[in-house]
Structure formats: structure tokens, C-alpha cells
Design a protein around this motif. Sequence first.
Motif, PDB file in Angstrom:
ATOM      1  N   TYR A  52       0.841  -1.198   0.000  1.00 44.85           N
ATOM      2  CA  TYR A  52       0.000   0.000   0.000  1.00 44.85           C
ATOM      3  C   TYR A  52       0.879   1.253   0.000  1.00 44.85           C
ATOM      4  CZ  TYR A  52      -4.313   2.619   0.924  1.00 44.85           C
ATOM      5  OH  TYR A  52      -5.392   3.467   0.826  1.00 44.85           O
ATOM      6  N   ALA A  53       1.927   1.251   0.810  1.00 39.72           N
ATOM      7  CA  ALA A  53       2.847   2.379   0.856  1.00 39.72           C
ATOM      8  C   ALA A  53       3.554   2.565  -0.481  1.00 39.72           C
ATOM      9  CB  ALA A  53       3.862   2.185   1.974  1.00 39.72           C
ATOM     10  N   ALA A  54       3.856   1.462  -1.165  1.00 39.16           N
ATOM     11  CA  ALA A  54       4.493   1.550  -2.472  1.00 39.16           C
ATOM     12  C   ALA A  54       3.556   2.190  -3.496  1.00 39.16           C
ATOM     13  CB  ALA A  54       4.930   0.158  -2.946  1.00 39.16           C
ATOM     14  N   VAL A  55       2.273   1.840  -3.433  1.00 44.96           N
ATOM     15  CA  VAL A  55       1.297   2.490  -4.314  1.00 44.96           C
ATOM     16  C   VAL A  55       1.215   3.979  -3.984  1.00 44.96           C
ATOM     17  CG1 VAL A  55      -1.095   2.549  -5.093  1.00 44.96           C
ATOM     18  CG2 VAL A  55      -0.008   0.348  -4.621  1.00 44.96           C
ATOM     19  N   ALA A  56       1.295   4.319  -2.697  1.00 45.10           N
ATOM     20  CA  ALA A  56       1.288   5.726  -2.289  1.00 45.10           C
ATOM     21  C   ALA A  56       2.507   6.461  -2.845  1.00 45.10           C
ATOM     22  CB  ALA A  56       1.247   5.839  -0.770  1.00 45.10           C
TER      23      ALA A  56
ATOM     24  N   LEU B   2      -4.269  -9.856  -4.136  1.00 45.18           N
ATOM     25  CA  LEU B   2      -5.164 -10.617  -3.269  1.00 45.18           C
ATOM     26  C   LEU B   2      -5.998  -9.730  -2.360  1.00 45.18           C
ATOM     27  CD1 LEU B   2      -2.785 -13.552  -2.221  1.00 45.18           C
ATOM     28  CD2 LEU B   2      -4.607 -13.582  -3.948  1.00 45.18           C
ATOM     29  N   ASP B   3      -5.529  -8.509  -2.104  1.00 45.38           N
ATOM     30  CA  ASP B   3      -6.227  -7.611  -1.196  1.00 45.38           C
ATOM     31  C   ASP B   3      -7.049  -6.586  -1.974  1.00 45.38           C
ATOM     32  OD1 ASP B   3      -6.616  -5.222   0.650  1.00 45.38           O
ATOM     33  OD2 ASP B   3      -5.663  -6.640   2.025  1.00 45.38           O
ATOM     34  N   GLY B   4      -8.338  -6.518  -1.664  1.00 42.37           N
ATOM     35  CA  GLY B   4      -9.235  -5.609  -2.380  1.00 42.37           C
ATOM     36  C   GLY B   4      -8.844  -4.150  -2.221  1.00 42.37           C
ATOM     37  N   ARG B   5      -8.268  -3.788  -1.074  1.00 36.91           N
ATOM     38  CA  ARG B   5      -7.860  -2.398  -0.869  1.00 36.91           C
ATOM     39  C   ARG B   5      -6.720  -2.015  -1.808  1.00 36.91           C
ATOM     40  NH1 ARG B   5      -7.170  -3.539   5.444  1.00 36.91           N
ATOM     41  NH2 ARG B   5      -6.442  -5.463   4.431  1.00 36.91           N
ATOM     42  N   ILE B   6      -5.810  -2.942  -2.020  1.00 35.20           N
ATOM     43  CA  ILE B   6      -4.721  -2.693  -2.960  1.00 35.20           C
ATOM     44  C   ILE B   6      -5.267  -2.581  -4.380  1.00 35.20           C
ATOM     45  CG2 ILE B   6      -2.624  -3.620  -3.990  1.00 35.20           C
ATOM     46  CD1 ILE B   6      -2.068  -2.677  -1.227  1.00 35.20           C
ATOM     47  N   ARG B   7      -6.186  -3.473  -4.737  1.00 35.60           N
ATOM     48  CA  ARG B   7      -6.755  -3.430  -6.091  1.00 35.60           C
ATOM     49  C   ARG B   7      -7.411  -2.076  -6.358  1.00 35.60           C
ATOM     50  NH1 ARG B   7      -8.490  -8.666  -4.620  1.00 35.60           N
ATOM     51  NH2 ARG B   7     -10.660  -7.990  -4.423  1.00 35.60           N
ATOM     52  N   ARG B   8      -8.203  -1.604  -5.386  1.00 38.97           N
ATOM     53  CA  ARG B   8      -8.890  -0.313  -5.563  1.00 38.97           C
ATOM     54  C   ARG B   8      -7.902   0.838  -5.639  1.00 38.97           C
ATOM     55  NH1 ARG B   8     -12.430  -2.873  -1.984  1.00 38.97           N
ATOM     56  NH2 ARG B   8     -11.445  -1.907  -0.166  1.00 38.97           N
ATOM     57  N   TYR B   9      -6.921   0.819  -4.769  1.00 42.94           N
ATOM     58  CA  TYR B   9      -5.960   1.912  -4.727  1.00 42.94           C
ATOM     59  C   TYR B   9      -5.125   1.951  -6.008  1.00 42.94           C
ATOM     60  CZ  TYR B   9      -2.706   5.196  -2.427  1.00 42.94           C
ATOM     61  OH  TYR B   9      -1.946   6.283  -2.075  1.00 42.94           O
TER      62      TYR B   9
ATOM     63  N   ARG C 105      -5.974   0.860  -8.887  1.00 39.26           N
ATOM     64  CA  ARG C 105      -6.857   1.311  -9.979  1.00 39.26           C
ATOM     65  C   ARG C 105      -7.019   2.831  -9.955  1.00 39.26           C
ATOM     66  NH1 ARG C 105     -11.160  -1.264  -8.376  1.00 39.26           N
ATOM     67  NH2 ARG C 105     -10.313  -3.236  -9.157  1.00 39.26           N
ATOM     68  N   ASP C 106      -7.180   3.386  -8.764  1.00 45.60           N
ATOM     69  CA  ASP C 106      -7.358   4.842  -8.638  1.00 45.60           C
ATOM     70  C   ASP C 106      -6.101   5.597  -9.072  1.00 45.60           C
ATOM     71  OD1 ASP C 106      -9.916   4.532  -7.703  1.00 45.60           O
ATOM     72  OD2 ASP C 106      -9.384   4.781  -5.575  1.00 45.60           O
ATOM     73  N   VAL C 107      -4.940   5.096  -8.668  1.00 43.63           N
ATOM     74  CA  VAL C 107      -3.687   5.775  -9.023  1.00 43.63           C
ATOM     75  C   VAL C 107      -3.431   5.670 -10.522  1.00 43.63           C
ATOM     76  CG1 VAL C 107      -1.189   5.813  -8.685  1.00 43.63           C
ATOM     77  CG2 VAL C 107      -2.704   5.505  -6.728  1.00 43.63           C
ATOM     78  N   ALA C 108      -3.697   4.510 -11.100  1.00 41.37           N
ATOM     79  CA  ALA C 108      -3.536   4.350 -12.544  1.00 41.37           C
ATOM     80  C   ALA C 108      -4.446   5.320 -13.293  1.00 41.37           C
ATOM     81  CB  ALA C 108      -3.833   2.913 -12.953  1.00 41.37           C
ATOM     82  N   ARG C 109      -5.665   5.495 -12.790  1.00 38.49           N
ATOM     83  CA  ARG C 109      -6.590   6.443 -13.428  1.00 38.49           C
ATOM     84  C   ARG C 109      -6.040   7.871 -13.362  1.00 38.49           C
ATOM     85  NH1 ARG C 109      -9.750   9.595 -10.945  1.00 38.49           N
ATOM     86  NH2 ARG C 109      -9.715   8.345  -9.019  1.00 38.49           N
TER      87      ARG C 109
END
Length: 210
Positions: free
Chosen positions: A156-160, A182-189, A191-195
Motif C-alpha cells: 500500500y505504501a508503495a502504491v502511495a 489478493l487484497d481488495g484495498r490494494i486493487r482499488r488503490y 486502480r485509482d492511481v492508474a486512473r
Amino acid sequence: MGTEYALKALLNALNNERHPRVRQVIAEALGNFKGNGNVANVLMSILEDASESYYARSKAAQSLGKLGILDYGKSLIKALDYPSHNYVITQGALQGGLSELGTDEAIDTLVKYTELGKPTLVRMVATQSLGKFVGVRRVYDRIRELLRDPYYRVRYAAVAAVESSLDPRFLDILDDLASRDLDGRIRRYARDVARKIREQMQRGVLSMQD
């Protein structure tokens, strides 16, 4: 305010106020006086004083980095080993301290503290701080590795970190995380950052980099 009068008021308060939370806020405010050696000395006295609260010392470490005086890099690295609740002094020395200085030694230290074996809270802070330095090849490569880290909080921190840079070179791995993590929170985050990255690219603010 950043004025000489404001500085005197803060230092006077520091000399007379013993409440840990107030001292913590004063230490944070002192980070606004960039390049001031006298302020750096005051912050060092807080950082090194074991009688100060952990959180005041953490803020002192962060503010010391914000002053931008490179000579204090060694002191911040030393502070990484100071014991504290939830490693808050270590976190402050990494996040606001070394990440603000941005020297080669500081960047190498941030990378080191993302390694497995370091406390997860510390790895998270170090990982997110790397987002400022994605233009450095070893940092870019390390963030890509951390996006696959076995620990959810570190991923999550890496996505941040990617979000803070909005670097299009991460789009491939963000898309993969958005569909397969595997974690839905990572998938959503992811996706949001890619957008956000694609929106910036469409506006012509960013372009794909090699």
C-alpha cells in the motif's frame, strides 16, 4: 509566519513550556526556518534528549531535515537507532528528515530501511518516502519490487509512493495489481492511481518515459 519575531516567540515558548504535546508542535513549527543553524542546534538538543517525549523528538528529526542543512544527515542516520514507541523517532528521521535532505546517502538509507527484517511501520514510511526520488534508477527499481512485497501495508505504501510521483512507468504493474492483487484495498488503490496517471497524461502534463 517565518519571521524573526515568530522565531523568538517559539523559542521562548520552548524554554517555558513543558507539556509534551506543546513541545511537539513547537518542534514541528521550527522546521519552517529553512537554513537556520541556530534552529538546527535547538532541534538537535530536542532530538538527542532522552527526557523529551518520543513524539517531540520525532518532530525534531522531521524539522531538522526540512531545514535543508546537509551537515545534519549523519545525526539523522544516528537517530534511526534511538528506541521509541512504535519506532516514531525512526519514522521521523526517515520521513521528514532524510527524505527532505535527499542526498545520495539519505536515499540509500531509505532504500535500506525498506528491506525485509525491518519493522513493518518503518518499512512503510521508508517506502512511501521513496516516491520523491523515482527519477533515481535504483529507487524506481526498488519501488517496483515493493509493489510485490508480501506485506499488505508495504504494498500500500508503495502504491502511495507511485501516487506522489504519478510516473507513467508504473502503469503496467498498477494495472496488474488492480486486477490480481489478493487484497481488495490494494486493487482499488492501484486502480485509482492508474486512473490519475492516465488523466494527467491525457491533459498533456505527463508523457511516457523510457
